[in-house]
Design a protein around this motif. Structure first.
Motif, PDB file in Angstrom:
ATOM      1  N   GLY A 148      83.000  25.046  64.194  1.00 40.10           N
ATOM      2  CA  GLY A 148      81.796  24.140  64.495  1.00 40.10           C
ATOM      3  C   GLY A 148      81.262  23.680  65.994  1.00 40.10           C
ATOM      4  O   GLY A 148      80.515  24.794  66.532  1.00 40.10           O
ATOM      5  N   SER A 149      79.919  22.918  65.066  1.00 39.68           N
ATOM      6  CA  SER A 149      78.799  23.093  66.853  1.00 39.68           C
ATOM      7  C   SER A 149      77.657  22.053  66.528  1.00 39.68           C
ATOM      8  O   SER A 149      78.373  21.501  65.213  1.00 39.68           O
ATOM      9  N   GLU A 150      77.055  21.870  66.931  1.00 38.51           N
ATOM     10  CA  GLU A 150      75.685  21.683  66.932  1.00 38.51           C
ATOM     11  C   GLU A 150      74.201  22.880  66.267  1.00 38.51           C
ATOM     12  O   GLU A 150      74.454  23.276  66.679  1.00 38.51           O
ATOM     13  N   THR A 151      73.112  21.568  65.745  1.00 33.04           N
ATOM     14  CA  THR A 151      72.155  22.605  65.469  1.00 33.04           C
ATOM     15  C   THR A 151      71.206  21.674  64.922  1.00 33.04           C
ATOM     16  O   THR A 151      71.024  20.732  65.173  1.00 33.04           O
ATOM     17  N   GLU A 152      70.026  21.991  65.308  1.00 32.58           N
ATOM     18  CA  GLU A 152      68.607  21.236  65.244  1.00 32.58           C
ATOM     19  C   GLU A 152      67.856  22.425  63.885  1.00 32.58           C
ATOM     20  O   GLU A 152      67.079  23.078  64.350  1.00 32.58           O
ATOM     21  N   ARG A 153      67.151  21.077  63.236  1.00 31.25           N
ATOM     22  CA  ARG A 153      66.301  21.663  62.470  1.00 31.25           C
ATOM     23  C   ARG A 153      64.572  20.646  61.503  1.00 31.25           C
ATOM     24  O   ARG A 153      65.700  19.189  61.462  1.00 31.25           O
ATOM     25  N   ASN A 154      63.988  20.773  61.753  1.00 35.11           N
ATOM     26  CA  ASN A 154      62.945  20.066  61.361  1.00 35.11           C
ATOM     27  C   ASN A 154      62.774  18.610  62.696  1.00 35.11           C
ATOM     28  O   ASN A 154      62.771  17.475  62.175  1.00 35.11           O
ATOM     29  N   GLY A 155      63.135  19.051  64.190  1.00 36.23           N
ATOM     30  CA  GLY A 155      63.436  17.919  64.461  1.00 36.23           C
ATOM     31  C   GLY A 155      64.144  16.910  64.458  1.00 36.23           C
ATOM     32  O   GLY A 155      64.732  15.660  65.663  1.00 36.23           O
ATOM     33  N   LYS A 156      65.820  16.814  63.682  1.00 37.51           N
ATOM     34  CA  LYS A 156      66.888  16.300  63.880  1.00 37.51           C
ATOM     35  C   LYS A 156      68.216  17.225  63.967  1.00 37.51           C
ATOM     36  O   LYS A 156      68.045  18.094  63.803  1.00 37.51           O
ATOM     37  N   ARG A 157      68.811  16.222  65.406  1.00 40.83           N
ATOM     38  CA  ARG A 157      70.249  17.152  65.424  1.00 40.83           C
ATOM     39  C   ARG A 157      71.051  16.863  64.467  1.00 40.83           C
ATOM     40  O   ARG A 157      71.100  15.562  63.245  1.00 40.83           O
ATOM     41  N   TYR A 158      72.129  18.034  63.545  1.00 42.04           N
ATOM     42  CA  TYR A 158      73.319  18.109  62.553  1.00 42.04           C
ATOM     43  C   TYR A 158      74.331  18.533  63.035  1.00 42.04           C
ATOM     44  O   TYR A 158      74.286  19.754  64.430  1.00 42.04           O
ATOM     45  N   GLU A 159      75.157  17.796  63.176  1.00 43.60           N
ATOM     46  CA  GLU A 159      76.576  18.246  63.626  1.00 43.60           C
ATOM     47  C   GLU A 159      77.728  19.214  62.185  1.00 43.60           C
ATOM     48  O   GLU A 159      77.119  17.916  61.440  1.00 43.60           O
ATOM     49  N   ILE A 160      77.746  20.578  62.802  1.00 38.52           N
ATOM     50  CA  ILE A 160      78.872  20.735  62.339  1.00 38.52           C
ATOM     51  C   ILE A 160      79.708  21.433  62.730  1.00 38.52           C
ATOM     52  O   ILE A 160      80.470  21.309  63.711  1.00 38.52           O
TER      53      ILE A 160
END
Length: 119
Positions: free
Chosen positions: A69-81
């Motif tokens: 798990g981690s976090e990522t950013e795509r198109n200016g939005k944050r997503y939790e994995i």
């Protein structure tokens, strides 16, 4: 004299109809922008989950380090994995179930799962 009042009623009625139509058009455009944002977030979540699952399958098959798990950013939005691995038996064959949950802000998220044979 009667004609002038009649034309004024027509003018007021046409203004009211134009206002009603413009309000309906504004609501439709606003709703379409909202749906487009939801679709963009859903697409981002799906693409991130697919990428994570492909990396997890590669790591499982070729002995790489699993991620949890981690976090990522795509198109200016944050997503939790969030990635989970669970051992399973399927018709007597030892398998590993790998699940990936990707959630954006205010979203239910998307969960992908796959079964791989135990190494």
């Amino acid at each position: 004299m009667k004609r002038k009042g009649f034309v004024m009623i027509y003018a007021l009625a046409s203004i009211a109809v134009c206002g009603l139509l413009s309000a309906a058009a504004a609501f439709t455009v606003s709703q379409s922008f909202t749906w487009e944002k939801e679709r963009d977030r859903s697409l981002d979540e799906t693409l991130i989950a697919q990428d994570v699952m492909e990396r997890e399958k590669y790591n499982h098959r070729f002995g790489g380090e699993p991620s949890f798990g981690s976090e990522t950013e795509r198109n200016g939005k944050r997503y939790e994995i969030s990635v989970t691995r669970r051992p399973r038996m399927v018709e007597g064959i030892p398998m590993v179930e790998i699940s990936c949950l990707v959630q954006g802000e205010g979203s239910e998220g998307i969960c992908l799962s796959t079964l791989l044979e135990e190494r």
